[in-house]
Design a protein around this motif. Structure first.
Motif, PDB file in Angstrom:
ATOM      1  N   CYS A  16       0.831  -1.212   0.000  1.00 49.90           N
ATOM      2  CA  CYS A  16       0.000   0.000   0.000  1.00 49.90           C
ATOM      3  C   CYS A  16       0.860   1.255   0.000  1.00 49.90           C
ATOM      4  O   CYS A  16       0.579   2.222  -0.702  1.00 49.90           O
ATOM      5  CB  CYS A  16      -0.918   0.013   1.228  1.00 49.90           C
ATOM      6  N   LEU A  17       1.947   1.222   0.813  1.00 54.96           N
ATOM      7  CA  LEU A  17       2.827   2.382   0.902  1.00 54.96           C
ATOM      8  C   LEU A  17       3.482   2.669  -0.437  1.00 54.96           C
ATOM      9  O   LEU A  17       3.466   3.801  -0.918  1.00 54.96           O
ATOM     10  CB  LEU A  17       3.892   2.139   1.979  1.00 54.96           C
ATOM     11  N   PHE A  18       4.043   1.612  -1.045  1.00 50.81           N
ATOM     12  CA  PHE A  18       4.715   1.810  -2.326  1.00 50.81           C
ATOM     13  C   PHE A  18       3.734   2.211  -3.425  1.00 50.81           C
ATOM     14  O   PHE A  18       4.056   2.986  -4.316  1.00 50.81           O
ATOM     15  CB  PHE A  18       5.482   0.546  -2.732  1.00 50.81           C
ATOM     16  N   SER A  19       2.499   1.690  -3.333  1.00 48.77           N
ATOM     17  CA  SER A  19       1.481   2.037  -4.327  1.00 48.77           C
ATOM     18  C   SER A  19       1.111   3.510  -4.219  1.00 48.77           C
ATOM     19  O   SER A  19       0.964   4.205  -5.224  1.00 48.77           O
ATOM     20  CB  SER A  19       0.227   1.177  -4.132  1.00 48.77           C
ATOM     21  N   SER A  20       0.959   3.994  -2.967  1.00 49.95           N
ATOM     22  CA  SER A  20       0.606   5.399  -2.788  1.00 49.95           C
ATOM     23  C   SER A  20       1.746   6.301  -3.224  1.00 49.95           C
ATOM     24  O   SER A  20       1.534   7.371  -3.796  1.00 49.95           O
ATOM     25  CB  SER A  20       0.245   5.674  -1.321  1.00 49.95           C
ATOM     26  N   GLN A  21       3.000   5.867  -2.949  1.00 49.71           N
ATOM     27  CA  GLN A  21       4.150   6.646  -3.386  1.00 49.71           C
ATOM     28  C   GLN A  21       4.228   6.687  -4.907  1.00 49.71           C
ATOM     29  O   GLN A  21       4.526   7.726  -5.506  1.00 49.71           O
ATOM     30  CB  GLN A  21       5.438   6.055  -2.804  1.00 49.71           C
ATOM     31  N   ALA A  22       3.944   5.552  -5.533  1.00 51.48           N
ATOM     32  CA  ALA A  22       3.963   5.502  -6.996  1.00 51.48           C
ATOM     33  C   ALA A  22       2.890   6.400  -7.586  1.00 51.48           C
ATOM     34  O   ALA A  22       3.112   7.087  -8.586  1.00 51.48           O
ATOM     35  CB  ALA A  22       3.753   4.053  -7.470  1.00 51.48           C
ATOM     36  N   ALA A  23       1.705   6.418  -6.925  1.00 51.01           N
ATOM     37  CA  ALA A  23       0.616   7.268  -7.408  1.00 51.01           C
ATOM     38  C   ALA A  23       0.996   8.731  -7.296  1.00 51.01           C
ATOM     39  O   ALA A  23       0.681   9.545  -8.175  1.00 51.01           O
ATOM     40  CB  ALA A  23      -0.653   6.993  -6.602  1.00 51.01           C
ATOM     41  N   ALA A  24       1.707   9.079  -6.181  1.00 53.13           N
ATOM     42  CA  ALA A  24       2.134  10.466  -5.998  1.00 53.13           C
ATOM     43  C   ALA A  24       3.144  10.863  -7.063  1.00 53.13           C
ATOM     44  O   ALA A  24       3.126  11.991  -7.558  1.00 53.13           O
ATOM     45  CB  ALA A  24       2.725  10.638  -4.605  1.00 53.13           C
ATOM     46  N   VAL A  25       4.046   9.924  -7.418  1.00 58.83           N
ATOM     47  CA  VAL A  25       5.040  10.197  -8.458  1.00 58.83           C
ATOM     48  C   VAL A  25       4.362  10.459  -9.793  1.00 58.83           C
ATOM     49  O   VAL A  25       4.846  11.242 -10.617  1.00 58.83           O
ATOM     50  CB  VAL A  25       6.030   9.011  -8.565  1.00 58.83           C
ATOM     51  N   ASP A  26       3.228   9.811 -10.032  1.00 61.72           N
ATOM     52  CA  ASP A  26       2.511   9.953 -11.298  1.00 61.72           C
ATOM     53  C   ASP A  26       1.636  11.198 -11.358  1.00 61.72           C
ATOM     54  O   ASP A  26       0.935  11.414 -12.332  1.00 61.72           O
ATOM     55  CB  ASP A  26       1.632   8.717 -11.550  1.00 61.72           C
ATOM     56  N   ARG A  27       1.661  12.013 -10.294  1.00 63.19           N
ATOM     57  CA  ARG A  27       0.829  13.218 -10.260  1.00 63.19           C
ATOM     58  C   ARG A  27       1.647  14.446  -9.908  1.00 63.19           C
ATOM     59  O   ARG A  27       2.664  14.361  -9.239  1.00 63.19           O
ATOM     60  CB  ARG A  27      -0.304  13.059  -9.241  1.00 63.19           C
ATOM     61  N   ILE A  28       1.182  15.589 -10.387  1.00 66.63           N
ATOM     62  CA  ILE A  28       1.761  16.878 -10.026  1.00 66.63           C
ATOM     63  C   ILE A  28       0.679  17.637  -9.277  1.00 66.63           C
ATOM     64  O   ILE A  28      -0.446  17.757  -9.759  1.00 66.63           O
ATOM     65  CB  ILE A  28       2.185  17.670 -11.284  1.00 66.63           C
ATOM     66  N   PHE A  29       0.990  18.125  -8.109  1.00 67.91           N
ATOM     67  CA  PHE A  29      -0.008  18.812  -7.292  1.00 67.91           C
ATOM     68  C   PHE A  29       0.009  20.320  -7.568  1.00 67.91           C
ATOM     69  O   PHE A  29       1.067  20.932  -7.703  1.00 67.91           O
ATOM     70  CB  PHE A  29       0.225  18.523  -5.813  1.00 67.91           C
ATOM     71  N   PHE A  30      -1.195  20.889  -7.633  1.00 66.12           N
ATOM     72  CA  PHE A  30      -1.339  22.301  -7.978  1.00 66.12           C
ATOM     73  C   PHE A  30      -2.451  22.900  -7.123  1.00 66.12           C
ATOM     74  O   PHE A  30      -3.608  22.502  -7.209  1.00 66.12           O
ATOM     75  CB  PHE A  30      -1.687  22.435  -9.470  1.00 66.12           C
ATOM     76  N   GLY A  31      -2.102  23.848  -6.274  1.00 64.32           N
ATOM     77  CA  GLY A  31      -3.075  24.447  -5.377  1.00 64.32           C
ATOM     78  C   GLY A  31      -3.608  25.780  -5.873  1.00 64.32           C
ATOM     79  O   GLY A  31      -2.916  26.521  -6.569  1.00 64.32           O
ATOM     80  N   ILE A  32      -4.850  26.067  -5.511  1.00 59.66           N
ATOM     81  CA  ILE A  32      -5.486  27.346  -5.832  1.00 59.66           C
ATOM     82  C   ILE A  32      -6.032  27.931  -4.533  1.00 59.66           C
ATOM     83  O   ILE A  32      -6.987  27.397  -3.949  1.00 59.66           O
ATOM     84  CB  ILE A  32      -6.643  27.175  -6.842  1.00 59.66           C
ATOM     85  N   ALA A  33      -5.437  29.014  -4.048  1.00 59.52           N
ATOM     86  CA  ALA A  33      -5.938  29.673  -2.844  1.00 59.52           C
ATOM     87  C   ALA A  33      -7.132  30.533  -3.223  1.00 59.52           C
ATOM     88  O   ALA A  33      -7.078  31.326  -4.168  1.00 59.52           O
ATOM     89  CB  ALA A  33      -4.843  30.527  -2.210  1.00 59.52           C
ATOM     90  N   THR A  34      -8.218  30.402  -2.488  1.00 54.97           N
ATOM     91  CA  THR A  34      -9.453  31.104  -2.841  1.00 54.97           C
ATOM     92  C   THR A  34      -9.854  32.048  -1.704  1.00 54.97           C
ATOM     93  O   THR A  34      -9.101  32.936  -1.343  1.00 54.97           O
ATOM     94  CB  THR A  34     -10.564  30.087  -3.154  1.00 54.97           C
ATOM     95  N   GLY A  35     -11.047  31.903  -1.182  1.00 52.03           N
ATOM     96  CA  GLY A  35     -11.526  32.746  -0.095  1.00 52.03           C
ATOM     97  C   GLY A  35     -12.376  31.917   0.854  1.00 52.03           C
ATOM     98  O   GLY A  35     -12.312  30.684   0.850  1.00 52.03           O
ATOM     99  N   GLY A  36     -13.192  32.584   1.647  1.00 58.32           N
ATOM    100  CA  GLY A  36     -14.070  31.890   2.566  1.00 58.32           C
ATOM    101  C   GLY A  36     -15.205  31.198   1.842  1.00 58.32           C
ATOM    102  O   GLY A  36     -15.528  31.517   0.689  1.00 58.32           O
ATOM    103  N   THR A  37     -15.849  30.267   2.504  1.00 58.04           N
ATOM    104  CA  THR A  37     -16.911  29.482   1.876  1.00 58.04           C
ATOM    105  C   THR A  37     -18.170  30.302   1.595  1.00 58.04           C
ATOM    106  O   THR A  37     -19.018  29.885   0.812  1.00 58.04           O
ATOM    107  CB  THR A  37     -17.288  28.282   2.767  1.00 58.04           C
ATOM    108  N   GLY A  38     -18.290  31.488   2.214  1.00 53.88           N
ATOM    109  CA  GLY A  38     -19.484  32.308   1.996  1.00 53.88           C
ATOM    110  C   GLY A  38     -19.410  33.204   0.783  1.00 53.88           C
ATOM    111  O   GLY A  38     -20.385  33.869   0.433  1.00 53.88           O
ATOM    112  N   GLY A  39     -18.246  33.243   0.114  1.00 55.86           N
ATOM    113  CA  GLY A  39     -18.081  34.102  -1.058  1.00 55.86           C
ATOM    114  C   GLY A  39     -18.133  33.320  -2.352  1.00 55.86           C
ATOM    115  O   GLY A  39     -18.712  32.226  -2.422  1.00 55.86           O
TER     116      GLY A  39
END
Length: 324
Positions: A16-39
């Motif tokens: 499971c550990l190696f599978s999750s690590q392999a999955a992470a290697v196959d992805r690039i993470f990209f974050g988008i900072a937004t605002g509060g949930t009421g907007g």
């Protein structure tokens, strides 16, 4: 038997550990900072993140985008300047001030900020409890008004509005520093007279408030707004259409500022190119799942952008003929 069970269990966990690590290697993470949930920043950011995750693959790796709640424009610009996230939504006036080191950013110009592209106009809504008895702007004297966090874009705008109407925030009003959602709750409970809310319309928190309580959206028009535009040039005059909210029977004159999708100069050029391409070539999809998507277009991608474009975004706009 115990040894065999232990071995099987250990092998399973390792797999499971190696599978999750392999999955992470196959992805690039990209974050988008937004605002509060009421907007509007947060729900639109969620839709954009899903769009990017569905469309972008770079060198065989899937770009996995996520929208993160934030404290809106000023905090988002600061977060980007520290390379704390890959991208963020920032109002055009705040982005300009952050890059130039003016207003809220006096003495700390954030020269590493870059623009990806313009999004939609955020409408300034001065939401007033109907029973507050406000008919003219001077009627706000002695009333409680929420402006958001000190130093925020909302806070700056309220100060400028009060100034052009000949009022002072320290002596003429009771200022509250609540978020959109908190302000709405206080208006519901009769503990707040008004809230200044700048967001895409219809704004979720205002919708919910109007559906159960009598409110009005106070108009911002006339000569005072002409004076405001001299110190806040990124604000343009707009009309909030009748029936945007329950009980709002007529159009309301107000102002708006465009939201800019922003990043920093360390974001990889290929990633910047591909996320911009994913947005502006799928605005029809965005429009089907979020009302503000209808106001995002390639034709207006450079509107109100006053800071340097990220090279990856610039490459895309040159390909599309927006930059010669």
């Amino acid at each position: 038997m115990k040894k065999i069970a232990w071995f099987v269990s250990t092998l399973f966990m390792a797999t499971c550990l190696f599978s999750s690590q392999a999955a992470a290697v196959d992805r690039i993470f990209f974050g988008i900072a937004t605002g509060g949930t009421g907007g509007t920043y947060y729900p639109l950011g969620g839709v954009l993140a899903q769009l990017i995750s569905n469309k972008v693959v770079i060198d065989g790796k899937k770009l996995s985008a996520t929208a993160e709640t934030g404290n809106a424009s000023v905090a988002n610009a600061t977060l980007l300047s520290r390379n704390g996230i890959e991208s963020a939504f920032v109002a055009a006036d705040i982005l300009d001030a952050a890059y130039k080191g003016s207003k809220q950013f006096e003495g700390k110009n954030l020269k590493n900020l870059r623009a990806l592209g313009a999004l939609y106009p955020e409408t300034v809504q001065l939401v007033v409890r109907a029973s507050a008895g406000v008919k003219t702007f001077t009627d706000f004297k002695g009333k409680s008004i929420s402006s958001g966090s000190p130093g925020s874009g909302q806070w700056q705008l309220l100060g400028d509005l009060l100034s052009v109407y000949g009022m002072d925030r320290k002596t003429d009003i009771k200022e509250d520093y609540s978020s959109f959602s908190q302000s709405v709750e206080k208006i519901k409970d009769g503990n707040l007279d008004a809230a200044l809310i700048t967001a895409g319309t219809p704004t979720a928190s205002v919708l919910e408030l109007a559906n159960h309580h009598d409110i009005m959206i106070f108009p911002l028009a006339g000569d005072p707004i002409n004076a405001l535009q001299k110190v806040q040039p990124y604000y343009v005059r707009v009309i909030l259409p009748a029936n945007t909210y329950k009980g709002q029977a007529e159009d309301v004159e107000t102002i708006a500022v465009r939201a800019i999708w922003s990043t920093h100069d360390q974001l990889d050029d290929t990633i910047a190119y591909n996320v911009v391409k994913a947005l502006y070539e799928n605005t029809d999809t965005l429009a089907k799942v979020h009302v503000k998507g209808k106001e995002i277009s390639l034709e207006k991608a450079l509107e109100s952008v006053s800071i340097p474009l990220h090279p990856g975004a610039e490459k895309y706009y040159r390909e599309k003929g927006l930059i010669k």
